[in-house]
Scaffold this motif. Structure first.
Motif, PDB file in Angstrom:
ATOM      1  N   LYS A 153       0.840  -1.196   0.000  1.00  0.00           N
ATOM      2  CA  LYS A 153       0.000   0.000   0.000  1.00  0.00           C
ATOM      3  C   LYS A 153       0.872   1.241   0.000  1.00  0.00           C
ATOM      4  CE  LYS A 153      -4.384  -0.906   2.136  1.00  0.00           C
ATOM      5  NZ  LYS A 153      -5.240  -0.367   1.266  1.00  0.00           N
ATOM      6  N   VAL A 154       0.326   2.315  -0.569  1.00  0.00           N
ATOM      7  CA  VAL A 154       0.987   3.615  -0.576  1.00  0.00           C
ATOM      8  C   VAL A 154       0.054   4.598   0.118  1.00  0.00           C
ATOM      9  CG1 VAL A 154       1.890   5.489  -2.001  1.00  0.00           C
ATOM     10  CG2 VAL A 154       2.245   3.101  -2.700  1.00  0.00           C
ATOM     11  N   PHE A 155       0.603   5.326   1.107  1.00  0.00           N
ATOM     12  CA  PHE A 155      -0.216   6.241   1.881  1.00  0.00           C
ATOM     13  C   PHE A 155       0.345   7.660   1.868  1.00  0.00           C
ATOM     14  CE2 PHE A 155       2.994   4.870   4.830  1.00  0.00           C
ATOM     15  CZ  PHE A 155       3.197   5.928   5.710  1.00  0.00           C
ATOM     16  N   CYS A 156      -0.533   8.589   2.190  1.00  0.00           N
ATOM     17  CA  CYS A 156      -0.136   9.975   2.392  1.00  0.00           C
ATOM     18  C   CYS A 156       0.027  10.154   3.888  1.00  0.00           C
ATOM     19  CB  CYS A 156      -1.200  10.929   1.848  1.00  0.00           C
ATOM     20  SG  CYS A 156      -0.810  12.666   2.147  1.00  0.00           S
ATOM     21  N   ASP A 157       1.228  10.494   4.317  1.00  0.00           N
ATOM     22  CA  ASP A 157       1.521  10.719   5.735  1.00  0.00           C
ATOM     23  C   ASP A 157       1.037  12.121   6.096  1.00  0.00           C
ATOM     24  OD1 ASP A 157       2.531  10.989   8.267  1.00  0.00           O
ATOM     25  OD2 ASP A 157       4.578  10.392   7.747  1.00  0.00           O
ATOM     26  N   THR A 158      -0.226  12.200   6.486  1.00  0.00           N
ATOM     27  CA  THR A 158      -0.880  13.486   6.735  1.00  0.00           C
ATOM     28  C   THR A 158      -0.374  14.189   7.983  1.00  0.00           C
ATOM     29  OG1 THR A 158      -2.671  12.323   7.851  1.00  0.00           O
ATOM     30  CG2 THR A 158      -2.987  12.849   5.509  1.00  0.00           C
ATOM     31  N   CYS A 159       0.335  13.470   8.841  1.00  0.00           N
ATOM     32  CA  CYS A 159       0.898  14.078  10.057  1.00  0.00           C
ATOM     33  C   CYS A 159       2.416  14.226   9.980  1.00  0.00           C
ATOM     34  CB  CYS A 159       0.517  13.255  11.289  1.00  0.00           C
ATOM     35  SG  CYS A 159      -1.234  13.322  11.685  1.00  0.00           S
ATOM     36  N   ARG A 160       3.013  13.753   8.889  1.00  0.00           N
ATOM     37  CA  ARG A 160       4.459  13.859   8.679  1.00  0.00           C
ATOM     38  C   ARG A 160       5.244  13.209   9.825  1.00  0.00           C
ATOM     39  NH1 ARG A 160       5.971  17.309   4.613  1.00  0.00           N
ATOM     40  NH2 ARG A 160       7.979  17.599   5.623  1.00  0.00           N
ATOM     41  N   VAL A 161       4.783  12.023  10.249  1.00  0.00           N
ATOM     42  CA  VAL A 161       5.421  11.331  11.371  1.00  0.00           C
ATOM     43  C   VAL A 161       6.172  10.058  10.964  1.00  0.00           C
ATOM     44  CG1 VAL A 161       3.911  12.257  13.155  1.00  0.00           C
ATOM     45  CG2 VAL A 161       3.237  10.174  11.950  1.00  0.00           C
ATOM     46  N   GLY A 162       6.030   9.627   9.721  1.00  0.00           N
ATOM     47  CA  GLY A 162       6.789   8.469   9.255  1.00  0.00           C
ATOM     48  C   GLY A 162       6.102   7.133   9.420  1.00  0.00           C
ATOM     49  N   PHE A 163       4.815   7.125   9.772  1.00  0.00           N
ATOM     50  CA  PHE A 163       4.075   5.876   9.880  1.00  0.00           C
ATOM     51  C   PHE A 163       2.594   6.151   9.646  1.00  0.00           C
ATOM     52  CE2 PHE A 163       4.796   7.576  14.133  1.00  0.00           C
ATOM     53  CZ  PHE A 163       3.508   7.654  14.661  1.00  0.00           C
TER      54      PHE A 163
ATOM     55  N   PHE B 164       4.261   8.947   1.065  1.00  0.00           N
ATOM     56  CA  PHE B 164       4.643  10.303   0.699  1.00  0.00           C
ATOM     57  C   PHE B 164       4.246  11.218   1.854  1.00  0.00           C
ATOM     58  CE2 PHE B 164       4.075   8.380  -3.515  1.00  0.00           C
ATOM     59  CZ  PHE B 164       5.193   8.855  -4.181  1.00  0.00           C
ATOM     60  N   LEU B 165       4.950  12.343   1.996  1.00  0.00           N
ATOM     61  CA  LEU B 165       4.646  13.311   3.051  1.00  0.00           C
ATOM     62  C   LEU B 165       3.715  14.392   2.525  1.00  0.00           C
ATOM     63  CD1 LEU B 165       8.248  13.763   4.477  1.00  0.00           C
ATOM     64  CD2 LEU B 165       6.355  12.540   5.566  1.00  0.00           C
ATOM     65  N   LYS B 166       2.700  14.702   3.313  1.00  0.00           N
ATOM     66  CA  LYS B 166       1.823  15.826   2.993  1.00  0.00           C
ATOM     67  C   LYS B 166       2.624  17.112   3.192  1.00  0.00           C
ATOM     68  CE  LYS B 166      -2.910  17.361   3.763  1.00  0.00           C
ATOM     69  NZ  LYS B 166      -3.378  17.211   2.394  1.00  0.00           N
ATOM     70  N   LYS B 167       2.372  18.111   2.354  1.00  0.00           N
ATOM     71  CA  LYS B 167       3.143  19.359   2.434  1.00  0.00           C
ATOM     72  C   LYS B 167       3.048  19.991   3.812  1.00  0.00           C
ATOM     73  CE  LYS B 167       3.549  20.429  -2.391  1.00  0.00           C
ATOM     74  NZ  LYS B 167       4.721  19.669  -2.593  1.00  0.00           N
ATOM     75  N   GLU B 168       1.838  20.031   4.395  1.00  0.00           N
ATOM     76  CA  GLU B 168       1.643  20.555   5.744  1.00  0.00           C
ATOM     77  C   GLU B 168       0.800  19.561   6.527  1.00  0.00           C
ATOM     78  OE1 GLU B 168       0.424  24.633   6.200  1.00  0.00           O
ATOM     79  OE2 GLU B 168       1.338  25.173   4.286  1.00  0.00           O
ATOM     80  N   ALA B 169       1.190  19.311   7.758  1.00  0.00           N
ATOM     81  CA  ALA B 169       0.451  18.372   8.608  1.00  0.00           C
ATOM     82  C   ALA B 169      -0.960  18.889   8.862  1.00  0.00           C
ATOM     83  CB  ALA B 169       1.187  18.165   9.925  1.00  0.00           C
ATOM     84  N   LEU B 170      -1.912  17.955   8.971  1.00  0.00           N
ATOM     85  CA  LEU B 170      -3.294  18.327   9.255  1.00  0.00           C
ATOM     86  C   LEU B 170      -3.421  18.858  10.684  1.00  0.00           C
ATOM     87  CD1 LEU B 170      -5.189  15.291   7.668  1.00  0.00           C
ATOM     88  CD2 LEU B 170      -4.826  17.565   6.680  1.00  0.00           C
ATOM     89  N   PRO B 171      -4.350  19.772  10.941  1.00  0.00           N
ATOM     90  CA  PRO B 171      -4.523  20.338  12.286  1.00  0.00           C
ATOM     91  C   PRO B 171      -4.845  19.283  13.349  1.00  0.00           C
ATOM     92  CG  PRO B 171      -5.813  21.579  10.671  1.00  0.00           C
ATOM     93  CD  PRO B 171      -5.241  20.393   9.961  1.00  0.00           C
TER      94      PRO B 171
END
Length: 160
Positions: free
Chosen positions: A34-44, A140-147
């Motif tokens: 699977k490929v995911f978008c890391d919406t929190c930019r935490v690496g998991f 992949f990393l999201k440009k900015e982490a979600l609130p």
């Protein structure tokens, strides 16, 4: 009567041996991941991670002593962020990795060096009966982490 049962037993063993040989000759393994978008930019993967449709991935195998490329196959993810790629040949002497190539999402296309590739074993000579190999999730990393990431990380006990 005993001779007849011996003949049946030997014939059965021959059929099973041929069936086992035919299975060994089939040199295709299926790789799933699977490929995911890391919406929190935490690496998991977290509960608010998003799976990416249309991401491009590649599997490459290189001989572990010479470094020569022995296999290269590309694929892409479906609407669930899953990819299914068939690789031909036994790669017992190779180092094989799944690698992220491209994300279709402009808001989530930064490669995460820690989650952009996953090593996989592509041989049938390892005790695994199944022809399916599962790779670790790639992200992949999201440009900015979600609130809401701070809430998710608190739930995980990673921040106080």
């Amino acid at each position: 009567m005993a001779k007849m049962s011996n003949v049946v037993l030997v014939a059965s063993l021959c059929v099973l041996a041929v069936a086992g040989f035919v299975h060994c000759v089939d040199d295709v393994l299926d790789v799933e991941g699977k490929v995911f978008c890391d919406t929190c930019r935490v690496g998991f993967v977290t509960r608010i991670s998003e799976y990416i449709e249309g991401a491009e991935v590649k599997i490459e195998c290189h001989n572990r002593t010479t470094g020569i490329l022995t296999a290269s196959v590309e694929g892409h993810t479906d609407k669930t962020g899953s990819y299914f790629i068939q690789v031909k040949g036994d790669h017992q002497e190779d180092i094989c990795e799944v690698e992220l190539l491209k994300s279709p999402r402009a808001d989530c296309n930064q490669l995460d060096n820690e989650r952009s590739r996953a090593r996989i074993l592509l041989t049938k000579n390892n005790g695994i009966v199944s022809d399916i190999r599962h790779a670790n999730p790639l992200g992949f990393l999201k440009k900015e982490a979600l609130p809401q990431c701070s809430i998710v990380l608190k739930e995980l006990g990673l921040i106080v």
